[in-house]
Design a protein around this motif. Structure first.
Motif, PDB file in Angstrom:
ATOM      1  N   TYR A   1      22.033 -34.203   4.119  1.00  0.00           N
ATOM      2  CA  TYR A   1      21.777 -32.781   4.354  1.00  0.00           C
ATOM      3  C   TYR A   1      23.020 -31.930   4.109  1.00  0.00           C
ATOM      4  CZ  TYR A   1      17.513 -34.340   6.736  1.00  0.00           C
ATOM      5  OH  TYR A   1      16.296 -34.908   7.023  1.00  0.00           O
TER       6      TYR A   1
ATOM      7  N   TYR B   1      21.251 -28.445   4.027  1.00  0.00           N
ATOM      8  CA  TYR B   1      19.827 -28.331   4.348  1.00  0.00           C
ATOM      9  C   TYR B   1      19.603 -28.526   5.846  1.00  0.00           C
ATOM     10  CZ  TYR B   1      18.748 -28.525  -0.645  1.00  0.00           C
ATOM     11  OH  TYR B   1      18.651 -28.260  -1.996  1.00  0.00           O
TER      12      TYR B   1
ATOM     13  N   LEU C   1      14.356 -30.940   1.536  1.00  0.00           N
ATOM     14  CA  LEU C   1      15.378 -31.784   0.930  1.00  0.00           C
ATOM     15  C   LEU C   1      14.897 -32.340  -0.413  1.00  0.00           C
ATOM     16  CD1 LEU C   1      18.202 -32.690   1.997  1.00  0.00           C
ATOM     17  CD2 LEU C   1      17.129 -34.880   2.558  1.00  0.00           C
TER      18      LEU C   1
ATOM     19  N   SER D   1      14.007 -31.601   6.566  1.00  0.00           N
ATOM     20  CA  SER D   1      13.730 -32.673   5.607  1.00  0.00           C
ATOM     21  C   SER D   1      12.688 -32.275   4.572  1.00  0.00           C
ATOM     22  CB  SER D   1      13.253 -33.934   6.346  1.00  0.00           C
ATOM     23  OG  SER D   1      12.070 -33.658   7.080  1.00  0.00           O
TER      24      SER D   1
END
Length: 307
Positions: A99, A48, A54, A51
């Protein structure tokens, strides 16, 4: 449909990597022209970037520990209080987001599955945490280093969530449309598939994680206490697993001193009591993780004072 069956068969074999069924799911999403599914599976495969995309199963609250010196004594890897720090800054300190791509997470699991994942704060952040702690009434404190850590099994939890959510989605698709053999016919069920995805993948991600170690309890840190209401304060702390005698000790001292409303810090007695409770969380006598314990105490006492 054979492609769906192949994905299901690979997902139920927990010894196999999730990479292969995710790649097959990417093919399925492309053929179905399902942009939401394609975006999710692509993010899981490559990692990712932002954020706001996410999923909650990749978000954890870590524990803040450090090495510090008080007088002639040095304490290594002990809990560091961050009560009184601005809420947004405090969240940035405790939040640990993952991530990484699925492949990277699987490698990380093999390397650190039984250990701890650490992020050492730079000197500037450590200095701010030290300053806050000194302002609590610890003038001779020196914070040597400070870091955030989560247990290594957090990675296993993320991978399990990806596997389970994808498996739920595929099983539901197979249950609803298992008699369909042609992709063109399945494409006509786009709306129903989108609903199934929302139920199994998009919205099946929990409310974030307050991470602890072993079998200790998770808690919600959403605190609602009327100002000055000791009964609500006591009830909320005991619901969080705190011993009745420890709660009674706080109730006895909490009105003996005024907090600093400008700096949002508690008085010396409450700070001393808080350190004692964090010590109990660390040694296991209070069945809760350090990060969850700090959040519960801070939010409950701040609600009581209406800070």
């Amino acid at each position: 449909m054979k492609l769906i069956n192949d994905i299901v068969n690979e997902l139920i074999d927990t010894e196999k990597s999730i990479n292969s069924p995710l790649l097959k799911t990417k093919v399925l999403a492309s053929r179905l022209q399902n942009e939401t599914l394609l975006r999710w599976v692509s993010n899981e495969l490559k990692g990712y970037n932002h954020s706001d995309e996410l999923p909650d199963y990749r978000k954890f609250k870590g524990n803040i520990v450090g090495t510090y010196i008080v007088g002639n004594q040095q304490y290594n890897n002990q809990p560091v209080p961050i009560i009184g720090i601005d809420d947004e800054f405090r969240k940035s300190l405790t939040n640990m987001n993952f991530y990484d791509s699925v492949s990277s997470l699987e490698n990380l699991k093999r390397e650190d599955g039984r250990g701890k994942l650490e992020h050492v704060f730079p000197a500037e952040i450590t200095g701010l945490i030290e300053e806050n702690w000194i302002n609590m009434g610890n003038p001779y404190l020196q914070l040597v280093n400070c870091k955030r850590w989560v247990a290594g099994n957090a990675v296993a939890g993320i991978l399990a969530s990806i596997r389970n959510n994808l498996l739920d989605f595929m099983l539901k698709i197979d249950s609803e449309f298992g008699n369909i053999t042609e992709i063109e016919e399945l494409k006509t069920k786009k709306k129903a598939i989108a609903t199934i995805m929302n139920q199994t993948i998009i919205n099946n991600t929990g409310d974030g994680n307050i991470l602890n170690t072993g079998g200790k309890a998770n808690i919600s840190a959403n605190i609602s206490i009327a100002k000055g209401n000791k009964e609500e304060l006591s009830r909320r702390l005991q619901e969080g697993g705190m011993n009745e005698d420890d709660v009674a000790e706080l109730v006895e001292i909490i009105d003996d001193e005024e907090p600093n409303f400008v700096n949002k810090t508690f008085g010396q007695k409450v700070n001393t009591w808080t350190k004692k409770m964090l010590g109990k969380a660390l040694d296991g006598s209070w069945n809760i993780g350090i990060g969850a314990a700090g959040s519960l105490i801070a939010d409950a006492v701040k609600a009581y004072y209406l800070m």
